[in-house]
Write an enzyme that holds these catalytic residues in place. Structure first.
Site, PDB file in Angstrom:
ATOM      1  N   GLN A  78      -3.745 -34.069   7.799  1.00 22.89           N
ATOM      2  CA  GLN A  78      -3.626 -35.453   7.347  1.00 22.89           C
ATOM      3  C   GLN A  78      -2.537 -36.180   8.128  1.00 22.89           C
ATOM      4  OE1 GLN A  78      -3.856 -36.017   3.198  1.00 22.89           O
ATOM      5  NE2 GLN A  78      -3.872 -38.207   3.405  1.00 22.89           N
ATOM      6  N   PHE A  79      -2.942 -36.831   9.207  1.00 18.22           N
ATOM      7  CA  PHE A  79      -1.975 -37.546  10.039  1.00 18.22           C
ATOM      8  C   PHE A  79      -1.319 -38.700   9.289  1.00 18.22           C
ATOM      9  CE2 PHE A  79      -5.551 -40.325  10.685  1.00 18.22           C
ATOM     10  CZ  PHE A  79      -4.995 -41.566  10.947  1.00 18.22           C
ATOM     11  N   THR A  80      -1.959 -39.209   8.239  1.00 14.06           N
ATOM     12  CA  THR A  80      -1.396 -40.354   7.525  1.00 14.06           C
ATOM     13  C   THR A  80      -0.096 -40.007   6.810  1.00 14.06           C
ATOM     14  OG1 THR A  80      -2.767 -39.940   5.568  1.00 14.06           O
ATOM     15  CG2 THR A  80      -3.639 -41.465   7.235  1.00 14.06           C
TER      16      THR A  80
END
Length: 152
Positions: A78-80
């Site tokens: 999850q890059f967010t």
């Protein structure tokens, strides 16, 4: 590198309506990889994930680790998690690692968990995923590991 650990009684991830990962009791871990993150950060976080005492003992106190309970991990990239929301109304993602590097570090993190005898299920890197879980407790922790961070 930043992870969010949630103690769960069950969790699953679907991609295009198909279940690609599913666990019962254990932890669901969201994994965000930033610039400069690599194997040392992933290894440290895998050790922390496996040994963090967040499961209840016989007296109901959080004294047992994932390795003590035989629980599993559902790891979701999850890059967010690296989103910067300090300015404006749209998060900036310049702190997130490039996808190739992020996937390598994510895969290494999961390999380190497997090396500790933990069953690991996962999502599909960079896919649009639907994640569902039952947070047990609820217990949710955010752990950051900066590149080359020194132990205290």
């Amino acid at each position: 590198m930043r992870i969010v650990i949630q103690r769960v009684s069950q969790a699953r991830v679907e991609v295009q309506g198909r279940v690609v990962g599913k666990i019962d009791q254990g932890v669901m871990v969201l994994v965000g990889v930033g610039h400069g993150d690599g194997e040392p950060e992933a290894k440290w976080l895998a050790e922390k994930t496996s040994q963090l005492r967040i499961f209840p003992d016989e007296q109901g106190k959080m004294n047992r680790a994932l390795t003590d309970t035989g629980g599993s991990v559902l790891a979701i990239s999850q890059f967010t998690l690296l989103g910067d929301c300090r300015r404006g109304r749209r998060p900036g993602f310049t702190d997130a690692a490039e996808p190739k590097v992020a996937n390598e570090v994510y895969q290494f993190y999961m390999a380190c968990l497997r090396d500790r005898g933990i069953r690991v299920e996962q999502g599909i890197f960079a896919a649009d995923m639907q994640v569902s879980l039952t947070n047990d407790g609820p217990v949710t922790l955010v752990i950051d590991r900066l590149p080359q961070q020194q132990e205290v």
